[in-house]
Motif scaffolding. Sequence first.
Motif, mmCIF file in Angstrom:
data_model
loop_
_atom_site.group_PDB
_atom_site.id
_atom_site.type_symbol
_atom_site.label_atom_id
_atom_site.label_comp_id
_atom_site.label_asym_id
_atom_site.label_seq_id
_atom_site.Cartn_x
_atom_site.Cartn_y
_atom_site.Cartn_z
ATOM 1 N N ARG A 72 9.194 0.989 9.567
ATOM 2 C CA ARG A 72 8.177 0.789 10.519
ATOM 3 C C ARG A 72 6.702 1.078 9.836
ATOM 4 N NH1 ARG A 72 9.121 3.764 16.070
ATOM 5 N NH2 ARG A 72 10.111 1.526 16.517
ATOM 6 N N LEU A 73 5.926 0.034 10.350
ATOM 7 C CA LEU A 73 4.474 0.469 9.655
ATOM 8 C C LEU A 73 3.617 0.508 10.970
ATOM 9 C CD1 LEU A 73 4.195 -2.563 7.242
ATOM 10 C CD2 LEU A 73 4.954 -0.425 6.905
ATOM 11 N N VAL A 74 2.677 1.537 11.224
ATOM 12 C CA VAL A 74 2.121 1.744 12.414
ATOM 13 C C VAL A 74 0.489 1.968 11.846
ATOM 14 C CG1 VAL A 74 1.573 3.103 14.404
ATOM 15 C CG2 VAL A 74 3.915 3.046 13.470
ATOM 16 N N GLY A 75 -0.341 0.995 12.283
ATOM 17 C CA GLY A 75 -1.873 1.225 12.117
ATOM 18 C C GLY A 75 -2.217 1.220 10.681
ATOM 19 N N LEU A 76 -1.370 0.394 9.761
ATOM 20 C CA LEU A 76 -1.456 0.380 8.531
ATOM 21 C C LEU A 76 -2.807 -0.383 8.044
ATOM 22 C CD1 LEU A 76 0.344 1.600 6.148
ATOM 23 C CD2 LEU A 76 0.927 -0.831 5.630
ATOM 24 N N ARG A 77 -3.525 0.616 7.263
ATOM 25 C CA ARG A 77 -4.801 0.038 6.657
ATOM 26 C C ARG A 77 -4.747 0.404 4.973
ATOM 27 N NH1 ARG A 77 -6.080 0.648 11.892
ATOM 28 N NH2 ARG A 77 -7.213 -1.153 12.832
ATOM 29 N N LYS A 78 -5.540 -0.729 4.232
ATOM 30 C CA LYS A 78 -5.823 -0.044 3.017
ATOM 31 C C LYS A 78 -7.208 -1.008 2.642
ATOM 32 C CE LYS A 78 -5.373 1.164 -1.322
ATOM 33 N NZ LYS A 78 -5.257 2.780 -1.516
ATOM 34 N N HIS A 79 -8.158 -0.024 2.073
ATOM 35 C CA HIS A 79 -9.627 -0.403 1.942
ATOM 36 C C HIS A 79 -9.662 -0.137 0.347
ATOM 37 C CE1 HIS A 79 -10.767 0.201 6.267
ATOM 38 N NE2 HIS A 79 -9.994 -0.852 6.256
ATOM 39 N N PHE A 80 -10.297 -1.213 -0.446
ATOM 40 C CA PHE A 80 -10.647 -1.163 -1.847
ATOM 41 C C PHE A 80 -12.152 -1.174 -1.643
ATOM 42 C CE2 PHE A 80 -6.509 -2.707 -2.036
ATOM 43 C CZ PHE A 80 -5.717 -1.943 -2.993
ATOM 44 N N GLY A 81 -12.760 0.013 -1.549
ATOM 45 C CA GLY A 81 -14.319 -0.234 -1.251
ATOM 46 C C GLY A 81 -14.618 -0.797 0.081
ATOM 47 N N ASP A 82 -15.458 -1.899 -0.104
ATOM 48 C CA ASP A 82 -15.810 -2.592 1.090
ATOM 49 C C ASP A 82 -14.716 -3.549 1.549
ATOM 50 O OD1 ASP A 82 -18.260 -1.195 1.595
ATOM 51 O OD2 ASP A 82 -19.138 -2.427 0.258
ATOM 52 N N VAL A 83 -13.659 -3.825 0.734
ATOM 53 C CA VAL A 83 -12.843 -4.768 1.025
ATOM 54 C C VAL A 83 -11.725 -4.318 1.661
ATOM 55 C CG1 VAL A 83 -11.070 -6.484 -0.057
ATOM 56 C CG2 VAL A 83 -13.177 -5.947 -1.165
ATOM 57 N N VAL A 135 0.818 -4.718 1.394
ATOM 58 C CA VAL A 135 1.662 -4.332 2.205
ATOM 59 C C VAL A 135 3.016 -3.761 1.549
ATOM 60 C CG1 VAL A 135 3.068 -4.232 4.268
ATOM 61 C CG2 VAL A 135 0.696 -5.007 4.244
ATOM 62 N N LEU A 136 3.572 -4.482 0.729
ATOM 63 C CA LEU A 136 4.598 -4.426 0.041
ATOM 64 C C LEU A 136 4.291 -3.024 -0.947
ATOM 65 C CD1 LEU A 136 7.892 -5.726 -0.312
ATOM 66 C CD2 LEU A 136 6.872 -6.158 -2.641
ATOM 67 N N ARG A 137 3.440 -3.078 -1.674
ATOM 68 C CA ARG A 137 3.201 -1.842 -2.616
ATOM 69 C C ARG A 137 3.031 -0.552 -2.035
ATOM 70 N NH1 ARG A 137 1.911 -2.587 -7.673
ATOM 71 N NH2 ARG A 137 0.246 -1.013 -7.666
ATOM 72 N N MET A 138 2.545 -0.850 -0.498
ATOM 73 C CA MET A 138 2.346 0.566 -0.125
ATOM 74 C C MET A 138 3.640 1.083 0.458
ATOM 75 S SD MET A 138 -1.170 0.601 2.187
ATOM 76 C CE MET A 138 -0.986 -1.057 2.824
ATOM 77 N N ILE A 139 4.722 0.248 0.905
ATOM 78 C CA ILE A 139 6.007 0.348 1.395
ATOM 79 C C ILE A 139 6.631 1.353 0.058
ATOM 80 C CG2 ILE A 139 8.138 -0.315 2.374
ATOM 81 C CD1 ILE A 139 6.773 -2.472 3.624
ATOM 82 N N ALA A 140 6.646 0.569 -1.100
ATOM 83 C CA ALA A 140 7.049 1.101 -2.166
ATOM 84 C C ALA A 140 6.714 2.304 -2.663
ATOM 85 C CB ALA A 140 7.125 -0.190 -3.355
ATOM 86 N N GLY A 141 5.351 2.707 -2.452
ATOM 87 C CA GLY A 141 4.700 3.809 -2.622
ATOM 88 C C GLY A 141 3.660 3.775 -3.983
ATOM 89 N N ASP A 143 0.654 2.054 -3.859
ATOM 90 C CA ASP A 143 -0.498 2.390 -3.363
ATOM 91 C C ASP A 143 -0.250 3.032 -2.238
ATOM 92 O OD1 ASP A 143 -1.719 0.937 -5.190
ATOM 93 O OD2 ASP A 143 -1.573 -1.142 -4.167
ATOM 94 N N LEU A 144 -1.403 4.025 -1.778
ATOM 95 C CA LEU A 144 -1.253 4.679 -0.535
ATOM 96 C C LEU A 144 -2.184 4.288 0.248
ATOM 97 C CD1 LEU A 144 -1.348 8.545 -2.141
ATOM 98 C CD2 LEU A 144 0.612 7.289 -1.318
ATOM 99 N N PRO A 145 -1.984 4.317 1.592
ATOM 100 C CA PRO A 145 -2.569 3.801 2.490
ATOM 101 C C PRO A 145 -3.853 4.396 2.945
ATOM 102 C CG PRO A 145 -0.737 5.024 3.476
ATOM 103 C CD PRO A 145 -0.662 4.913 2.134
ATOM 104 N N THR A 146 -4.954 3.808 3.336
ATOM 105 C CA THR A 146 -5.972 4.609 3.649
ATOM 106 C C THR A 146 -6.079 5.067 5.051
ATOM 107 O OG1 THR A 146 -7.577 2.652 2.619
ATOM 108 C CG2 THR A 146 -8.459 3.886 4.149
ATOM 109 N N SER A 147 -5.218 4.597 5.856
ATOM 110 C CA SER A 147 -4.826 5.384 7.192
ATOM 111 C C SER A 147 -3.638 4.427 7.508
ATOM 112 C CB SER A 147 -5.984 5.033 8.380
ATOM 113 O OG SER A 147 -6.224 3.817 8.489
ATOM 114 N N GLY A 148 -2.874 5.033 8.573
ATOM 115 C CA GLY A 148 -1.818 4.524 9.292
ATOM 116 C C GLY A 148 -0.510 5.234 8.868
#
Length: 362
Positions: free
Chosen positions: A24-35, A64-70, A72-77
């Motif tokens: 389950r992903l809720v409000g998942l966000r990942k920012h790299f600087g301004d991207v 998204v896959l990398r965040m599920i795997a751990g 990368d950590l999400p910026t929020s969510g």
Amino acid sequence: MPNQAPSTVATDPRAATDTQPAVRLVGLRKHFGDVRAVDGVDLDVPPGEFFSMLGPSGSGKTTVLRMIAGFDLPTSGTIELAGQDVSRLAPFERDVNTVFQDYALFPHMSVRENVEYGLRVKRVPRVERRNRAEEALHTVRLDGFGERKPSQLSGGQRQRVALARALVNRPKVLLLDEPLGALDLKLRQAMQVELKQIQRDVGITFVFVTHDQDEALTMSDRIAVFSGGRIEQVGTPAEVYERPATEFVAGFVGTSNLLSGRGAESVIGRPGVYSIRPEKIRIDGDLSSPADAGETNATGTVTDIVYAGATVRYAVALDAGGQLSVVRQNVGSPPDFPDGRVRLSWRQDHCYRVPSPEGPQR
């Protein structure tokens, strides 16, 4: 542009018997600087589903896959696995395994040693890990290959070793990051069938990332189509292909014809954006033949013919404006249109109005 349709929440009948989604992903966000690589993703994947994340390069699916795997950590969510929030846990603390495109096999180890490696790290007793490795190799149809080195295997066999190495840990979720991308076309098509069968046999949740639309349509129970870090649509392959929720989905998944503006008003009889798949259109050189009931017709001129072996593709410039692509099965000599003038016909129910961005989300 809608982030996703209400159908994002699983409607698969298997989900009704499970109290928690596998992912389950809720409000998942990942920012790299301004991207904004991932910009607000909500998603439920039920247990036992083969779920694909499809999109072009840079659409956010791999992040998204990398965040599920751990990795990368999400910026929020938040990220939940079977009801547990794992958003800030390390990869080894999550009940998932990942299969990568390059397989990352150890060349100095045998096939069996590669498959056993994760169990050795976990200090599983030798006899148990040997038995589990043999079981995993049997699952991927590599019985008798345990003593070979990776260099002695074909590309498809190495892909299956990487899959066995992930399955031997018995994860609840298996993540696959374009694992078939390095294979040639025929082998990739064969492995699509095998991979889907293996998923059915083991019964665990597969989350599969690909940019190959045919691959996603062939293998998936459901598909999430990504663009610009967001989900455009989630649905079964038939839903995504036959009833695209946005113009992007209509153009990206399969080959689609889009009629809009004056061309749509003239041909369809009402304004809007309409999707018509090329294989649904009939092409005829007789412009005087009467229209069948329940069909829409348009006349035009053939501007290009592409021979593709099993099919022949025609590009037709419509008299009313716009261009349509038509695909015919190659059942013999292609029809001859001496002056290039043709009539196109399709059933009215094969012409689907694409929802507008400000309209109700699908």
